[in-house]
Motif scaffolding. Structure first.
Motif, PDB file in Angstrom:
ATOM      1  N   LYS A  49       0.499  14.153   5.528  1.00 51.10           N
ATOM      2  CA  LYS A  49       1.528  13.160   5.843  1.00 51.10           C
ATOM      3  C   LYS A  49       1.593  11.994   4.870  1.00 51.10           C
ATOM      4  O   LYS A  49       2.664  11.446   4.621  1.00 51.10           O
ATOM      5  CB  LYS A  49       1.312  12.632   7.277  1.00 51.10           C
ATOM      6  CG  LYS A  49       1.541  13.684   8.358  1.00 51.10           C
ATOM      7  CD  LYS A  49       1.452  13.096   9.740  1.00 51.10           C
ATOM      8  CE  LYS A  49       0.022  12.913  10.207  1.00 51.10           C
ATOM      9  NZ  LYS A  49      -0.636  14.176  10.564  1.00 51.10           N
ATOM     10  N   THR A  50       0.457  11.571   4.303  1.00 49.38           N
ATOM     11  CA  THR A  50       0.459  10.313   3.556  1.00 49.38           C
ATOM     12  C   THR A  50      -0.115  10.360   2.136  1.00 49.38           C
ATOM     13  O   THR A  50       0.083   9.420   1.374  1.00 49.38           O
ATOM     14  CB  THR A  50      -0.319   9.233   4.337  1.00 49.38           C
ATOM     15  OG1 THR A  50      -1.689   9.645   4.476  1.00 49.38           O
ATOM     16  CG2 THR A  50       0.290   9.001   5.710  1.00 49.38           C
ATOM     17  N   LEU A  51      -0.818  11.401   1.759  1.00 51.39           N
ATOM     18  CA  LEU A  51      -1.362  11.467   0.401  1.00 51.39           C
ATOM     19  C   LEU A  51      -0.253  11.737  -0.613  1.00 51.39           C
ATOM     20  O   LEU A  51       0.696  12.463  -0.313  1.00 51.39           O
ATOM     21  CB  LEU A  51      -2.416  12.570   0.297  1.00 51.39           C
ATOM     22  CG  LEU A  51      -3.815  12.232   0.798  1.00 51.39           C
ATOM     23  CD1 LEU A  51      -4.678  13.481   0.858  1.00 51.39           C
ATOM     24  CD2 LEU A  51      -4.475  11.170  -0.086  1.00 51.39           C
ATOM     25  N   PRO A  52      -0.349  11.177  -1.828  1.00 53.77           N
ATOM     26  CA  PRO A  52       0.666  11.449  -2.851  1.00 53.77           C
ATOM     27  C   PRO A  52       0.754  12.953  -3.130  1.00 53.77           C
ATOM     28  O   PRO A  52      -0.276  13.632  -3.207  1.00 53.77           O
ATOM     29  CB  PRO A  52       0.139  10.696  -4.077  1.00 53.77           C
ATOM     30  CG  PRO A  52      -0.754   9.632  -3.531  1.00 53.77           C
ATOM     31  CD  PRO A  52      -1.387  10.226  -2.311  1.00 53.77           C
ATOM     32  N   LEU A  53       1.959  13.455  -3.264  1.00 49.87           N
ATOM     33  CA  LEU A  53       2.131  14.868  -3.584  1.00 49.87           C
ATOM     34  C   LEU A  53       1.512  15.160  -4.946  1.00 49.87           C
ATOM     35  O   LEU A  53       1.614  14.362  -5.877  1.00 49.87           O
ATOM     36  CB  LEU A  53       3.615  15.233  -3.590  1.00 49.87           C
ATOM     37  CG  LEU A  53       4.327  15.111  -2.242  1.00 49.87           C
ATOM     38  CD1 LEU A  53       5.808  15.380  -2.399  1.00 49.87           C
ATOM     39  CD2 LEU A  53       3.716  16.049  -1.205  1.00 49.87           C
TER      40      LEU A  53
ATOM     41  N   CYS B 185       3.716   6.074   5.958  1.00 47.34           N
ATOM     42  CA  CYS B 185       3.543   5.361   4.692  1.00 47.34           C
ATOM     43  C   CYS B 185       2.834   6.265   3.692  1.00 47.34           C
ATOM     44  O   CYS B 185       1.677   6.643   3.902  1.00 47.34           O
ATOM     45  CB  CYS B 185       2.725   4.091   4.942  1.00 47.34           C
ATOM     46  SG  CYS B 185       2.011   3.350   3.454  1.00 47.34           S
ATOM     47  N   VAL B 186       3.523   6.640   2.631  1.00 42.45           N
ATOM     48  CA  VAL B 186       2.906   7.464   1.589  1.00 42.45           C
ATOM     49  C   VAL B 186       2.094   6.553   0.675  1.00 42.45           C
ATOM     50  O   VAL B 186       2.610   5.603   0.095  1.00 42.45           O
ATOM     51  CB  VAL B 186       3.975   8.212   0.778  1.00 42.45           C
ATOM     52  CG1 VAL B 186       3.329   8.978  -0.374  1.00 42.45           C
ATOM     53  CG2 VAL B 186       4.734   9.175   1.683  1.00 42.45           C
ATOM     54  N   ARG B 187       0.818   6.844   0.566  1.00 48.16           N
ATOM     55  CA  ARG B 187      -0.110   6.002  -0.187  1.00 48.16           C
ATOM     56  C   ARG B 187       0.233   5.974  -1.672  1.00 48.16           C
ATOM     57  O   ARG B 187       0.684   6.967  -2.236  1.00 48.16           O
ATOM     58  CB  ARG B 187      -1.544   6.531  -0.022  1.00 48.16           C
ATOM     59  CG  ARG B 187      -2.037   6.540   1.418  1.00 48.16           C
ATOM     60  CD  ARG B 187      -3.319   7.359   1.536  1.00 48.16           C
ATOM     61  NE  ARG B 187      -4.375   6.799   0.699  1.00 48.16           N
ATOM     62  CZ  ARG B 187      -5.281   5.920   1.128  1.00 48.16           C
ATOM     63  NH1 ARG B 187      -5.249   5.509   2.379  1.00 48.16           N
ATOM     64  NH2 ARG B 187      -6.221   5.458   0.327  1.00 48.16           N
TER      65      ARG B 187
ATOM     66  N   PRO C 227      11.199  11.424  -2.131  1.00 49.27           N
ATOM     67  CA  PRO C 227      10.926  11.666  -0.720  1.00 49.27           C
ATOM     68  C   PRO C 227      11.999  12.560  -0.094  1.00 49.27           C
ATOM     69  O   PRO C 227      13.178  12.447  -0.431  1.00 49.27           O
ATOM     70  CB  PRO C 227      10.938  10.270  -0.099  1.00 49.27           C
ATOM     71  CG  PRO C 227      11.683   9.423  -1.075  1.00 49.27           C
ATOM     72  CD  PRO C 227      11.407  10.011  -2.419  1.00 49.27           C
ATOM     73  N   VAL C 228      11.568  13.460   0.750  1.00 52.53           N
ATOM     74  CA  VAL C 228      12.499  14.363   1.415  1.00 52.53           C
ATOM     75  C   VAL C 228      12.992  13.733   2.711  1.00 52.53           C
ATOM     76  O   VAL C 228      12.199  13.204   3.484  1.00 52.53           O
ATOM     77  CB  VAL C 228      11.796  15.706   1.734  1.00 52.53           C
ATOM     78  CG1 VAL C 228      12.696  16.608   2.559  1.00 52.53           C
ATOM     79  CG2 VAL C 228      11.419  16.396   0.437  1.00 52.53           C
ATOM     80  N   PRO C 229      14.310  13.745   2.985  1.00 52.09           N
ATOM     81  CA  PRO C 229      14.821  13.160   4.227  1.00 52.09           C
ATOM     82  C   PRO C 229      14.544  14.060   5.425  1.00 52.09           C
ATOM     83  O   PRO C 229      15.385  14.857   5.832  1.00 52.09           O
ATOM     84  CB  PRO C 229      16.331  13.047   3.950  1.00 52.09           C
ATOM     85  CG  PRO C 229      16.621  14.159   2.989  1.00 52.09           C
ATOM     86  CD  PRO C 229      15.377  14.300   2.141  1.00 52.09           C
TER      87      PRO C 229
ATOM     88  N   ALA D 184       0.823  -1.207   0.000  1.00 51.48           N
ATOM     89  CA  ALA D 184       0.000   0.000   0.000  1.00 51.48           C
ATOM     90  C   ALA D 184       0.857   1.257   0.000  1.00 51.48           C
ATOM     91  O   ALA D 184       0.351   2.355  -0.219  1.00 51.48           O
ATOM     92  CB  ALA D 184      -0.932   0.001   1.203  1.00 51.48           C
ATOM     93  N   CYS D 185       2.159   1.110   0.255  1.00 51.79           N
ATOM     94  CA  CYS D 185       3.045   2.269   0.371  1.00 51.79           C
ATOM     95  C   CYS D 185       3.860   2.482  -0.893  1.00 51.79           C
ATOM     96  O   CYS D 185       4.500   1.543  -1.383  1.00 51.79           O
ATOM     97  CB  CYS D 185       4.013   2.090   1.537  1.00 51.79           C
ATOM     98  SG  CYS D 185       3.230   1.851   3.147  1.00 51.79           S
ATOM     99  N   LYS D 186       3.860   3.694  -1.381  1.00 51.69           N
ATOM    100  CA  LYS D 186       4.752   4.044  -2.495  1.00 51.69           C
ATOM    101  C   LYS D 186       6.176   4.135  -1.977  1.00 51.69           C
ATOM    102  O   LYS D 186       7.123   3.717  -2.619  1.00 51.69           O
ATOM    103  CB  LYS D 186       4.315   5.374  -3.122  1.00 51.69           C
ATOM    104  CG  LYS D 186       5.038   5.718  -4.419  1.00 51.69           C
ATOM    105  CD  LYS D 186       4.505   6.996  -4.990  1.00 51.69           C
ATOM    106  CE  LYS D 186       5.187   7.358  -6.298  1.00 51.69           C
ATOM    107  NZ  LYS D 186       4.758   6.505  -7.404  1.00 51.69           N
ATOM    108  N   TYR D 187       6.293   4.744  -0.781  1.00 53.03           N
ATOM    109  CA  TYR D 187       7.549   4.753  -0.034  1.00 53.03           C
ATOM    110  C   TYR D 187       7.234   5.161   1.398  1.00 53.03           C
ATOM    111  O   TYR D 187       6.105   5.561   1.707  1.00 53.03           O
ATOM    112  CB  TYR D 187       8.579   5.716  -0.664  1.00 53.03           C
ATOM    113  CG  TYR D 187       8.149   7.162  -0.702  1.00 53.03           C
ATOM    114  CD1 TYR D 187       7.604   7.721  -1.857  1.00 53.03           C
ATOM    115  CD2 TYR D 187       8.299   7.989   0.406  1.00 53.03           C
ATOM    116  CE1 TYR D 187       7.219   9.046  -1.902  1.00 53.03           C
ATOM    117  CE2 TYR D 187       7.910   9.319   0.371  1.00 53.03           C
ATOM    118  CZ  TYR D 187       7.376   9.845  -0.791  1.00 53.03           C
ATOM    119  OH  TYR D 187       6.994  11.157  -0.827  1.00 53.03           O
ATOM    120  N   THR D 188       8.199   5.036   2.282  1.00 51.43           N
ATOM    121  CA  THR D 188       8.022   5.460   3.670  1.00 51.43           C
ATOM    122  C   THR D 188       9.089   6.488   4.031  1.00 51.43           C
ATOM    123  O   THR D 188      10.134   6.566   3.385  1.00 51.43           O
ATOM    124  CB  THR D 188       8.118   4.269   4.647  1.00 51.43           C
ATOM    125  OG1 THR D 188       9.428   3.693   4.553  1.00 51.43           O
ATOM    126  CG2 THR D 188       7.071   3.211   4.338  1.00 51.43           C
TER     127      THR D 188
END
Length: 239
Positions: A92-96, A50-52, A162-164, A37-41
């Protein structure tokens, strides 16, 4: 008679069901690991998010807040420059790049914004709106509001990384002044209390920053310390 005996047997069988665990059969084709379910974390202050992979069907109810002058002109997680006068938001979790409708459940006003940043990383809050978006739904003065979020879709295909958030260059803003001399006087006061402070001119204000520190968690600790020492309204800034 046969029907009566069959009914009695069914009742006896069901009487024993209460002590058994309910088993739900899941077809093999639908068994997928949760990570699918995660594109990335990414991790902030030790908590993993968890980014959806998709915005589809996303609805959420909770507390919204807003962010403005302290971040105006800074780079967002999508790579865009944050403009407090545009209708954008941090989630926090929706795709940009996802557009969402935000409904203020306290007054019925609504606004459509584009998610171009990550946050808010404050417990109990689900979305950070830009100044313009917060003004549209009448929550500027109060600062927060109970809202409903409905994901609408992606009008633009944004490519992003993803931004660190765990590492970077973070400051805590403790003051903002129109007058340069007042800003430097305040910086001297902050320095007298043992903090490394600097003055940065940004968008018409002379801002007094404490730092930098190398991680978001260190910035959070520094902010809490500054608030305890009387620097009300302090907040974290990434430069």
């Amino acid at each position: 008679m046969k029907r009566l005996i069959g009914a009695l047997l069914l009742i006896l069988l069901c009487a024993g069901c209460g002590a058994q665990k309910r088993v739900i059969f899941i077809p093999k084709s639908s068994r997928k690991p949760v990570s699918s379910a995660c594109k990335y974390t990414y991790t902030v202050s030790g908590k993993k998010y968890c980014v959806r992979r998709s915005y589809r069907g996303f609805v959420q109810v909770g507390i919204a807040s807003w962010y403005g002058p302290g971040f105006h002109g800074s780079r967002t997680a999508s790579g865009e420059i944050y403009d407090m006068y545009k209708l954008t938001a941090a989630h926090k979790t929706l795709p940009l790049g996802t557009y969402v409708k935000v409904i203020n459940l306290e007054n019925g006003k609504s606004v459509i914004v584009k998610v171009n940043d990550r946050g808010p990383f404050v417990k109990g809050r689900i979305i950070d709106l830009s100044y313009a978006a917060a003004k549209k739904i009448g929550m500027l003065r109060k600062g927060t509001a109970k809202v409903k979020i409905i994901a609408l879709g992606k009008r633009v295909d944004h490519r992003y990384k993803p931004v660190p958030y765990s590492k970077g260059r973070f400051f805590v803003q403790v003051g903002a002044f129109r007058n340069k001399l007042n800003a430097y006087k305040f910086k001297w006061l902050v320095s007298k209390k043992g903090y490394r402070a600097k003055v940065v001119k940004l968008r018409g204000y002379y801002r007094v920053f404490v730092g930098p520190v190398s991680t978001y968690s260190k910035a959070e600790r520094l902010k809490r310390e500054l608030l305890k020492r009387g620097f009300d309204g302090s907040f974290i800034v990434s430069l």
